[in-house]
Design a protein around this motif. Structure first.
Motif, PDB file in Angstrom:
ATOM      1  N   LYS A  24       0.547  -1.570  -0.257  1.00 33.42           N
ATOM      2  CA  LYS A  24       0.321  -0.020   0.154  1.00 33.42           C
ATOM      3  C   LYS A  24       1.226   0.855  -0.095  1.00 33.42           C
ATOM      4  CE  LYS A  24      -4.296  -1.554   1.648  1.00 33.42           C
ATOM      5  NZ  LYS A  24      -4.727  -1.881   3.440  1.00 33.42           N
ATOM      6  N   THR A  25       1.910   1.234   0.551  1.00 29.63           N
ATOM      7  CA  THR A  25       3.001   2.276   0.344  1.00 29.63           C
ATOM      8  C   THR A  25       4.254   2.241   0.090  1.00 29.63           C
ATOM      9  OG1 THR A  25       3.588   1.423   2.759  1.00 29.63           O
ATOM     10  CG2 THR A  25       2.457   3.656   2.474  1.00 29.63           C
ATOM     11  N   PRO A  26       3.756   3.305  -1.277  1.00 30.09           N
ATOM     12  CA  PRO A  26       5.046   2.839  -2.174  1.00 30.09           C
ATOM     13  C   PRO A  26       6.505   3.476  -1.683  1.00 30.09           C
ATOM     14  CG  PRO A  26       3.576   3.777  -2.752  1.00 30.09           C
ATOM     15  CD  PRO A  26       3.027   3.040  -2.466  1.00 30.09           C
ATOM     16  N   PHE A  27       7.785   3.133  -1.998  1.00 34.32           N
ATOM     17  CA  PHE A  27       9.064   4.049  -1.892  1.00 34.32           C
ATOM     18  C   PHE A  27       8.784   5.142  -2.222  1.00 34.32           C
ATOM     19  CE2 PHE A  27      12.820   5.268  -2.669  1.00 34.32           C
ATOM     20  CZ  PHE A  27      13.159   5.646  -1.401  1.00 34.32           C
ATOM     21  N   ARG A  28       9.102   6.317  -1.322  1.00 36.81           N
ATOM     22  CA  ARG A  28       9.265   7.270  -2.143  1.00 36.81           C
ATOM     23  C   ARG A  28      10.938   7.962  -1.936  1.00 36.81           C
ATOM     24  NH1 ARG A  28       4.214   9.981  -3.784  1.00 36.81           N
ATOM     25  NH2 ARG A  28       2.617   8.810  -3.077  1.00 36.81           N
ATOM     26  N   LEU A  29      11.203   8.473  -2.456  1.00 33.05           N
ATOM     27  CA  LEU A  29      12.630   8.756  -1.903  1.00 33.05           C
ATOM     28  C   LEU A  29      12.923  10.137  -1.659  1.00 33.05           C
ATOM     29  CD1 LEU A  29      15.563   8.351  -3.075  1.00 33.05           C
ATOM     30  CD2 LEU A  29      15.112   9.495  -5.104  1.00 33.05           C
ATOM     31  N   ARG A  30      13.274  10.192  -0.976  1.00 32.01           N
ATOM     32  CA  ARG A  30      12.746  11.963  -0.606  1.00 32.01           C
ATOM     33  C   ARG A  30      13.432  13.194  -0.904  1.00 32.01           C
ATOM     34  NH1 ARG A  30      17.202  14.412   2.148  1.00 32.01           N
ATOM     35  NH2 ARG A  30      19.042  12.914   2.354  1.00 32.01           N
ATOM     36  N   ASP A  31      13.059  14.372  -1.176  1.00 37.01           N
ATOM     37  CA  ASP A  31      13.251  15.646  -2.089  1.00 37.01           C
ATOM     38  C   ASP A  31      15.119  15.779  -1.375  1.00 37.01           C
ATOM     39  OD1 ASP A  31      14.329  17.304  -2.264  1.00 37.01           O
ATOM     40  OD2 ASP A  31      11.977  19.057  -2.194  1.00 37.01           O
ATOM     41  N   GLY A  32      15.923  15.536  -1.822  1.00 34.19           N
ATOM     42  CA  GLY A  32      17.210  16.261  -1.647  1.00 34.19           C
ATOM     43  C   GLY A  32      18.296  17.338  -2.275  1.00 34.19           C
ATOM     44  N   SER A  33      17.060  17.685  -2.765  1.00 35.06           N
ATOM     45  CA  SER A  33      17.731  18.888  -3.339  1.00 35.06           C
ATOM     46  C   SER A  33      17.760  20.303  -2.361  1.00 35.06           C
ATOM     47  CB  SER A  33      16.752  19.969  -4.433  1.00 35.06           C
ATOM     48  OG  SER A  33      14.689  19.742  -3.441  1.00 35.06           O
ATOM     49  N   PHE A  34      19.415  21.043  -2.888  1.00 35.68           N
ATOM     50  CA  PHE A  34      19.100  21.959  -1.962  1.00 35.68           C
ATOM     51  C   PHE A  34      18.338  22.921  -2.180  1.00 35.68           C
ATOM     52  CE2 PHE A  34      23.215  19.633  -2.943  1.00 35.68           C
ATOM     53  CZ  PHE A  34      23.613  19.573  -1.586  1.00 35.68           C
ATOM     54  N   LYS A  35      17.169  23.686  -1.057  1.00 38.86           N
ATOM     55  CA  LYS A  35      17.291  24.853  -0.387  1.00 38.86           C
ATOM     56  C   LYS A  35      17.584  26.032  -0.753  1.00 38.86           C
ATOM     57  CE  LYS A  35      13.120  21.815  -0.163  1.00 38.86           C
ATOM     58  NZ  LYS A  35      12.122  20.944  -1.606  1.00 38.86           N
ATOM     59  N   GLN A  36      18.466  26.155  -0.443  1.00 42.43           N
ATOM     60  CA  GLN A  36      19.072  27.799  -0.890  1.00 42.43           C
ATOM     61  C   GLN A  36      20.025  27.652  -1.536  1.00 42.43           C
ATOM     62  OE1 GLN A  36      20.745  27.462   3.478  1.00 42.43           O
ATOM     63  NE2 GLN A  36      19.134  27.662   4.587  1.00 42.43           N
ATOM     64  N   CYS A  37      20.090  27.175  -2.354  1.00 35.35           N
ATOM     65  CA  CYS A  37      20.801  27.670  -3.645  1.00 35.35           C
ATOM     66  C   CYS A  37      19.799  27.552  -4.962  1.00 35.35           C
ATOM     67  CB  CYS A  37      22.318  25.589  -4.215  1.00 35.35           C
ATOM     68  SG  CYS A  37      22.736  25.546  -3.232  1.00 35.35           S
ATOM     69  N   LYS A  38      20.221  28.465  -5.700  1.00 39.82           N
ATOM     70  CA  LYS A  38      19.709  28.727  -7.014  1.00 39.82           C
ATOM     71  C   LYS A  38      19.883  27.705  -8.532  1.00 39.82           C
ATOM     72  CE  LYS A  38      20.824  33.176  -5.359  1.00 39.82           C
ATOM     73  NZ  LYS A  38      21.334  34.665  -5.061  1.00 39.82           N
ATOM     74  N   GLY A  39      20.468  26.388  -8.163  1.00 43.08           N
ATOM     75  CA  GLY A  39      20.038  26.189  -8.852  1.00 43.08           C
ATOM     76  C   GLY A  39      21.952  26.620 -10.079  1.00 43.08           C
ATOM     77  N   LEU A  40      21.430  25.874 -11.417  1.00 43.71           N
ATOM     78  CA  LEU A  40      22.710  25.624 -11.515  1.00 43.71           C
ATOM     79  C   LEU A  40      22.984  27.513 -12.708  1.00 43.71           C
ATOM     80  CD1 LEU A  40      22.041  23.475 -14.261  1.00 43.71           C
ATOM     81  CD2 LEU A  40      23.783  23.325 -12.677  1.00 43.71           C
ATOM     82  N   GLN A  41      24.073  28.319 -12.815  1.00 41.23           N
ATOM     83  CA  GLN A  41      24.323  29.218 -13.081  1.00 41.23           C
ATOM     84  C   GLN A  41      24.866  29.460 -14.036  1.00 41.23           C
ATOM     85  OE1 GLN A  41      23.282  32.071 -10.182  1.00 41.23           O
ATOM     86  NE2 GLN A  41      22.492  30.034  -9.032  1.00 41.23           N
ATOM     87  N   PRO A  42      24.566  30.491 -14.980  1.00 40.25           N
ATOM     88  CA  PRO A  42      24.491  31.072 -16.033  1.00 40.25           C
ATOM     89  C   PRO A  42      26.656  30.741 -16.070  1.00 40.25           C
ATOM     90  CG  PRO A  42      23.857  32.533 -15.206  1.00 40.25           C
ATOM     91  CD  PRO A  42      24.243  31.469 -14.076  1.00 40.25           C
ATOM     92  N   GLY A  43      27.295  30.572 -17.120  1.00 34.19           N
ATOM     93  CA  GLY A  43      28.875  30.453 -17.154  1.00 34.19           C
ATOM     94  C   GLY A  43      29.646  29.431 -16.891  1.00 34.19           C
ATOM     95  N   ILE A  44      28.695  28.645 -16.375  1.00 33.01           N
ATOM     96  CA  ILE A  44      29.737  26.737 -16.067  1.00 33.01           C
ATOM     97  C   ILE A  44      29.759  26.256 -17.112  1.00 33.01           C
ATOM     98  CG2 ILE A  44      29.361  25.098 -14.415  1.00 33.01           C
ATOM     99  CD1 ILE A  44      28.345  27.125 -12.156  1.00 33.01           C
ATOM    100  N   GLU A  45      30.062  25.564 -17.669  1.00 34.06           N
ATOM    101  CA  GLU A  45      30.168  24.383 -18.318  1.00 34.06           C
ATOM    102  C   GLU A  45      30.464  23.004 -17.617  1.00 34.06           C
ATOM    103  OE1 GLU A  45      33.168  24.859 -22.257  1.00 34.06           O
ATOM    104  OE2 GLU A  45      32.750  27.007 -21.776  1.00 34.06           O
ATOM    105  N   GLU A  46      29.804  21.557 -18.403  1.00 36.46           N
ATOM    106  CA  GLU A  46      29.547  21.081 -18.170  1.00 36.46           C
ATOM    107  C   GLU A  46      31.403  20.751 -17.211  1.00 36.46           C
ATOM    108  OE1 GLU A  46      29.549  15.894 -19.467  1.00 36.46           O
ATOM    109  OE2 GLU A  46      28.794  17.662 -21.182  1.00 36.46           O
ATOM    110  N   LYS A  47      32.413  20.843 -18.363  1.00 34.27           N
ATOM    111  CA  LYS A  47      34.066  20.550 -17.864  1.00 34.27           C
ATOM    112  C   LYS A  47      34.739  21.170 -16.527  1.00 34.27           C
ATOM    113  CE  LYS A  47      35.800  24.170 -20.252  1.00 34.27           C
ATOM    114  NZ  LYS A  47      36.321  24.872 -19.491  1.00 34.27           N
ATOM    115  N   ASP A  48      33.718  22.438 -16.493  1.00 34.48           N
ATOM    116  CA  ASP A  48      33.504  23.270 -15.376  1.00 34.48           C
ATOM    117  C   ASP A  48      33.245  22.345 -13.987  1.00 34.48           C
ATOM    118  OD1 ASP A  48      35.558  25.170 -15.934  1.00 34.48           O
ATOM    119  OD2 ASP A  48      33.409  26.672 -16.177  1.00 34.48           O
TER     120      ASP A  48
END
Length: 84
Positions: A46-70
C-alpha cells in the motif's frame, strides 16, 4: 475454517513450546504469526517507496557561465576555469 499445513518438525516443536510458555494455544500463536505476515506484506504494497527531496533549498540551481567541464572539475575538487 480448518486446514492442514505441513511444517518442519523442529519448527513445530519450537512453536508448541513457545505457545505453552506464553500461555496461549498453538492455534492462537499460528494466527498471530499469519496476521503479522499478512499485515507486513499488505503495508509494503500500500505504501510505495518515495525518494525524499534531496534538493538544496538555499541554492539557486545551475548558474550561467558554468560549462560541463567546469562542473566535473568542481565535483572532483580539481582546478577549473570557473571563478565564483
Amino acid at each position: 475454517m480448518k486446514t492442514t499445513v505441513e511444517i518442519s518438525d523442529p519448527l513445530f516443536h519450537q512453536a508448541k513450546a513457545l505457545a505453552s510458555k506464553s500461555g496461549i494455544s498453538f492455534r492462537v500463536l499460528i494466527e498471530e504469526g499469519l496476521r503479522t505476515a499478512v499485515e507486513a506484506r499488505t503495508r509494503t504494497i500500500k505504501t510505495p517507496f518515495r525518494l525524499r527531496d534531496g534538493s538544496f533549498k538555499q541554492c539557486k540551481g545551475l548558474q550561467p557561465g558554468i560549462e560541463e567541464k567546469d562542473l566535473i572539475a568542481l565535483a572532483y575538487g580539481e582546478e577549473s576555469s570557473f571563478r565564483q
